[in-house]
Design a protein around this motif. Structure first.
Motif, PDB file in Angstrom:
ATOM      1  N   ARG A 108      11.131  17.902   9.306  1.00 22.31           N
ATOM      2  CA  ARG A 108      10.851  16.585   9.978  1.00 22.31           C
ATOM      3  C   ARG A 108       9.485  16.430  10.598  1.00 22.31           C
ATOM      4  NH1 ARG A 108      14.959  12.797  10.884  1.00 22.31           N
ATOM      5  NH2 ARG A 108      17.187  13.395  10.461  1.00 22.31           N
TER       6      ARG A 108
ATOM      7  N   ILE B 193      14.619   7.924   6.973  1.00 16.54           N
ATOM      8  CA  ILE B 193      13.303   8.153   7.613  1.00 16.54           C
ATOM      9  C   ILE B 193      13.305   7.702   8.908  1.00 16.54           C
ATOM     10  CG2 ILE B 193      12.256   8.301   5.151  1.00 16.54           C
ATOM     11  CD1 ILE B 193      11.252   5.292   5.888  1.00 16.54           C
TER      12      ILE B 193
ATOM     13  N   LYS C  50       3.882   7.888   7.100  1.00 16.39           N
ATOM     14  CA  LYS C  50       3.990   9.184   6.847  1.00 16.39           C
ATOM     15  C   LYS C  50       4.020   9.558   5.687  1.00 16.39           C
ATOM     16  CE  LYS C  50       6.391  10.505  11.363  1.00 16.39           C
ATOM     17  NZ  LYS C  50       7.777  11.128  11.968  1.00 16.39           N
TER      18      LYS C  50
ATOM     19  N   LEU D 145       5.263  11.608   3.052  1.00 13.34           N
ATOM     20  CA  LEU D 145       6.513  12.353   2.654  1.00 13.34           C
ATOM     21  C   LEU D 145       6.417  13.283   1.358  1.00 13.34           C
ATOM     22  CD1 LEU D 145       9.313   9.674   2.948  1.00 13.34           C
ATOM     23  CD2 LEU D 145       8.137  11.065   4.816  1.00 13.34           C
TER      24      LEU D 145
ATOM     25  N   TYR E  34       5.507  18.708   0.867  1.00 11.30           N
ATOM     26  CA  TYR E  34       6.690  17.585   1.184  1.00 11.30           C
ATOM     27  C   TYR E  34       7.260  17.980   2.641  1.00 11.30           C
ATOM     28  CZ  TYR E  34       9.911  21.429   0.703  1.00 11.30           C
ATOM     29  OH  TYR E  34      10.792  22.637   0.717  1.00 11.30           O
ATOM     30  N   ARG E  35       8.049  16.911   2.783  1.00  7.58           N
ATOM     31  CA  ARG E  35       8.613  16.947   4.507  1.00  7.58           C
ATOM     32  C   ARG E  35      10.125  16.171   4.241  1.00  7.58           C
ATOM     33  NH1 ARG E  35       4.767  14.094   8.372  1.00  7.58           N
ATOM     34  NH2 ARG E  35       6.695  14.620   9.572  1.00  7.58           N
TER      35      ARG E  35
END
Length: 407
Positions: free
Chosen positions: A121, A267, A366, A368, A383-384
């Motif tokens: 995250r 998200i 953000k 992603l 990536y997240r």
């Protein structure tokens, strides 16, 4: 005694006991040439795992040892020792599963199932992709250092298959075996004829209640009569679309990704994305080199931490590429990749969550997923949460395909 010698000692002991158990089994099942039964009295098999002295370690001591190991060896290649502990015996595996956290919490990729779980995250997980033009293959690696040239830890591989009306990218956890009928097959990416629309399919249901999409490839696998343990399902997890460019402008691509298996609320703070905790029992044995394929840091018995989207009003997560800005001095379109991209390319992109009702929030800003070129056949992929490595890899593969109507 070093940790390496302990592991070797355990493997040798378990191996010798396994061979004894195997000899006993076949010894009482032999028949003579006259077809007479030598002895048909059933003999209980020796459970090598229960006979091992390592399996009888006090749980408190074992837990303390594994926790220290998990904390000390936080990165690859030393992290392979944590994985080796999960393969010693059942008791070791269960405790290791409780200690090892998911990538969402730990930021680490430990077991193969981690590739299907959402990323961290609070930060981007840094990976890179190597392309082999001669074999039409793509290999995904986890970056081990901040350098863009390290060897990395192998994660996934894909092979490009051209067809008359579409292009398929077969995704596997084996760098050598990339076939649809293989036990290492975990998903695919399929394009339309123009290369402007793609669908990413997972071989296993991404969440409870996921619907399988019937396709020609699924029927072909059935006709081959492959092992029932081989995953052959087609579960749509993402739809990628590139905007048509009828004017033929050489400007940046515009793309949108609809993540079928991720709710839009994922998200937001406290949002939850589907997190598979283990591969279905039927496909565990399909990976003979990874007997400890199941993994998860939770003691819950459910296979998924969150169910499917409860109703259409919940919506699904929609991603769009971040619009680049024109740099007057450099005379090119620019994005801030924070040093992770060094070569200008039409393939480079950053994906952010598409704002709802025109109201953007901090979470929607953000990045992603970002993908960019750093060499002739080398690309970074970061990536997240809530995207997994498998989903990110599939999206990035779509950027490699030739797009007749876009450029």
């Amino acid at each position: 005694m070093s940790f390496k010698s302990i592991i070797q000692d355990m493997k040798g002991e378990i191996g010798s006991i396994s061979r004894k158990g195997f000899d006993v089994k076949i010894g009482y099942g032999l028949r003579s040439r006259s077809h007479r039964v030598v002895q048909d009295v059933p003999v209980p098999l020796i459970d090598a795992l229960k006979q091992s002295c390592w399996a009888n370690m006090p749980p408190e001591l074992l837990r303390d040892v594994l926790m220290r190991l998990e904390a000390a060896e936080s990165s690859w290649p030393l992290r392979k020792h944590v994985v080796a502990c999960a393969g010693v015996c059942r008791s070791w595996r269960e405790i290791t599963k409780e200690i090892v956290k998911t990538p969402e919490l730990s930021g680490k990729l430990t077991f193969p199932i981690s590739l299907k779980q959402p990323g961290p995250r609070d930060s981007l997980l840094q990976c890179f992709i190597k392309r082999n033009r001669s074999t039409q293959t793509y290999h995904l690696y986890l970056g081990l250092t901040q350098a863009l040239t390290d060897n990395g830890k192998f994660l996934l591989a894909a092979r490009k298959c051209r067809r008359p009306t579409c292009t398929d990218y077969i995704i596997s956890v084996d760098a050598e075996d990339m076939s649809k009928g293989s036990g290492t097959y975990i998903g695919k990416l399929r394009s339309n004829f123009l290369g402007t629309k793609f669908t990413a399919y997972d071989a296993q249901p991404p969440h409870a209640g996921a619907m399988v999409a019937k396709s020609r490839s699924t029927r072909l696998v059935g006709l081959k009569q492959v092992s029932p343990r081989v995953p052959a399902g087609n579960y749509p997890v993402a739809h990628i679309a590139y905007e048509l460019n009828v004017l033929g402008s050489r400007g940046p691509r515009r793309m949108q990704c609809v993540m079928d298996s991720i709710p839009a609320s994922a998200i937001e703070p406290g949002g939850v994305a589907p997190t598979p905790t283990e591969f279905p029992v039927g496909s565990v044995d399909s990976f003979p080199s990874i007997p400890f394929f199941r993994s998860k840091s939770s003691a819950r018995s459910e296979s998924y931490s969150s169910g499917p989207l409860t109703s259409p009003k919940d919506g699904v997560l929609v991603l769009k590429n971040k619009a680049p800005r024109w740099h007057e001095q450099l005379q090119c379109w620019c994005l801030n990749f924070r040093g992770r991209v060094t070569v200008a390319s039409v393939k480079n992109f950053q994906l952010v969550a598409s704002p709802e009702n025109g109201q953007a929030s901090q979470e929607h800003e953000k990045v992603l997923l970002q993908f960019g070129k750093v060499g002739k056949d080398l690309f970074t992929m970061d990536y997240r949460y809530p995207i997994s490595a498998f989903q990110a890899f599939a999206i990035c593969l779509s950027s490699f395909d030739t797009k007749i109507a876009c450029e």
